[in-house]
Design a protein around this motif. Structure first.
Motif, mmCIF file in Angstrom:
data_model
loop_
_atom_site.group_PDB
_atom_site.id
_atom_site.type_symbol
_atom_site.label_atom_id
_atom_site.label_comp_id
_atom_site.label_asym_id
_atom_site.label_seq_id
_atom_site.Cartn_x
_atom_site.Cartn_y
_atom_site.Cartn_z
ATOM 1 N N LEU A 39 0.854 -1.059 -0.143
ATOM 2 C CA LEU A 39 -0.232 -0.148 -0.016
ATOM 3 C C LEU A 39 0.963 1.496 -0.216
ATOM 4 C CD1 LEU A 39 -3.012 1.584 0.463
ATOM 5 C CD2 LEU A 39 -2.418 1.288 2.465
ATOM 6 N N GLY A 40 1.541 1.279 0.722
ATOM 7 C CA GLY A 40 2.968 2.116 0.626
ATOM 8 C C GLY A 40 3.811 2.983 -0.750
ATOM 9 N N THR A 41 3.653 1.741 -0.931
ATOM 10 C CA THR A 41 3.856 1.788 -2.649
ATOM 11 C C THR A 41 3.230 2.806 -3.694
ATOM 12 O OG1 THR A 41 5.630 -0.698 -2.233
ATOM 13 C CG2 THR A 41 5.380 0.398 -4.745
ATOM 14 N N SER A 116 5.184 4.594 2.861
ATOM 15 C CA SER A 116 5.360 5.688 1.189
ATOM 16 C C SER A 116 6.729 6.198 1.602
ATOM 17 C CB SER A 116 3.936 5.677 1.110
ATOM 18 O OG SER A 116 4.180 7.899 2.068
ATOM 19 N N GLU A 117 6.618 7.171 2.239
ATOM 20 C CA GLU A 117 7.633 8.210 2.190
ATOM 21 C C GLU A 117 8.930 7.494 2.387
ATOM 22 O OE1 GLU A 117 7.097 11.796 3.335
ATOM 23 O OE2 GLU A 117 5.533 10.364 2.295
ATOM 24 N N ILE A 118 9.883 6.373 2.522
ATOM 25 C CA ILE A 118 10.498 5.109 2.665
ATOM 26 C C ILE A 118 10.377 5.341 0.703
ATOM 27 C CG2 ILE A 118 12.003 2.911 2.911
ATOM 28 C CD1 ILE A 118 10.408 3.139 5.478
ATOM 29 N N MET A 119 9.547 4.754 0.516
ATOM 30 C CA MET A 119 9.528 4.063 -1.324
ATOM 31 C C MET A 119 9.746 5.206 -1.849
ATOM 32 S SD MET A 119 9.865 1.131 -1.077
ATOM 33 C CE MET A 119 10.153 1.681 -2.614
ATOM 34 N N ILE A 149 11.653 1.328 -12.545
ATOM 35 C CA ILE A 149 12.721 2.038 -11.045
ATOM 36 C C ILE A 149 12.248 1.291 -9.746
ATOM 37 C CG2 ILE A 149 11.441 3.965 -10.243
ATOM 38 C CD1 ILE A 149 12.725 4.139 -12.772
ATOM 39 N N LEU A 150 11.197 0.496 -9.342
ATOM 40 C CA LEU A 150 10.193 0.011 -8.286
ATOM 41 C C LEU A 150 12.044 -1.034 -7.429
ATOM 42 C CD1 LEU A 150 6.858 -0.812 -7.840
ATOM 43 C CD2 LEU A 150 8.208 1.222 -6.588
ATOM 44 N N PRO A 151 12.508 -2.112 -8.764
ATOM 45 C CA PRO A 151 13.704 -3.176 -8.818
ATOM 46 C C PRO A 151 14.686 -1.964 -7.672
ATOM 47 C CG PRO A 151 12.382 -3.118 -10.146
ATOM 48 C CD PRO A 151 11.525 -1.932 -10.510
#
Length: 230
Positions: A39-41, A116-119, A149-151
């Motif tokens: 959810l954060g991502t 979410s802030e970390i991601m 990007i995400l990996p």
């Protein structure tokens, strides 16, 4: 105070402490961390998407959750959501929400704001040139995030994600407000039952110290390895 320290009460309670309390704590931590990261991502992608109505929604959600004490969120969700569900559905009585389900959803929603802030920081750490290159290949925003990007963001932010998970592991002790039995709750019940508060609370503190210190040590080693790879 320590003259009559009774080790036997600790030994006799180990099956209950770890078989019930620690299993609950680890289960809640693992499920809430997994859901919170996912959810954060999504929230982080919303904030960085540039879509006019998604950005403020994600920002308000993060600011709102991070401004509230977790224990208050747990309390509100457990006691108010059944009545909100009754109002929405028009049911004749409050909607039944189990204590574990309530705790899991609460921790997931609350931790998602922090994850979410970390991601978001991880996504922003990736050079913009990679996004431009992906778009030049015809990838849309979601495809660019998923494949390019995400990996890399997950790899860069993995130590921070694990550190936040350690914090979540400690915070699970707050489920006492809805009468769930985590490791700390199990230790407290034994302490009250047997009148051995000193023994049980010292043992609980040592267990938390050992687990969190070991986990933090492993995270620091992982962080050094990630730094070398980068």
């Amino acid at each position: 105070m320590f003259g009559d320290f009774d080790y036997k009460v600790i030994l006799a309670s180990l099956p209950y402490l770890f078989g019930t309390g620690m299993v609950f704590t680890v289960t809640l931590t693992a499920l809430a961390a997994s859901g919170g990261i996912v959810l954060g991502t999504i929230i982080a992608m919303m904030r960085l998407s540039g879509v006019a109505f998604l950005v403020p929604i994600a920002r308000i959600y993060v600011d709102f959750m991070r401004s509230l004490p977790l224990v208050l969120v747990i309390f509100w969700f457990y006691f108010l959501v059944p009545y909100i569900g009754q109002w929405i559905t028009g049911a004749s009585r409050p909607i039944s929400v189990g204590a574990f389900t309530s705790a899991l959803i609460t921790f997931t929603l609350f931790e998602a704001a922090f994850f979410s802030e970390i991601m978001r920081a991880g996504i922003q750490s990736i050079p913009r040139g990679q996004t431009s290159a992906a778009q030049a290949l015809g990838l849309n925003y979601v495809q660019t995030m998923k494949s390019v990007i995400l990996p890399q963001a997950f790899r860069n932010m993995l130590p921070l994600l694990l550190t936040q998970t350690i914090v979540l592991f400690q915070d699970t002790s707050l489920v006492y407000v809805i009468s769930l039995t985590d490791f700390m709750g199990a230790a407290s019940k034994v302490a009250q039952r047997d009148g051995r508060l000193v023994e049980m609370y010292i043992f609980a503190a040592l267990v938390y110290l050992a687990i969190c210190f070991s986990a933090s040590f492993l995270v620091r080693r992982l962080q050094r390895r990630v730094a070398i790879i980068r």
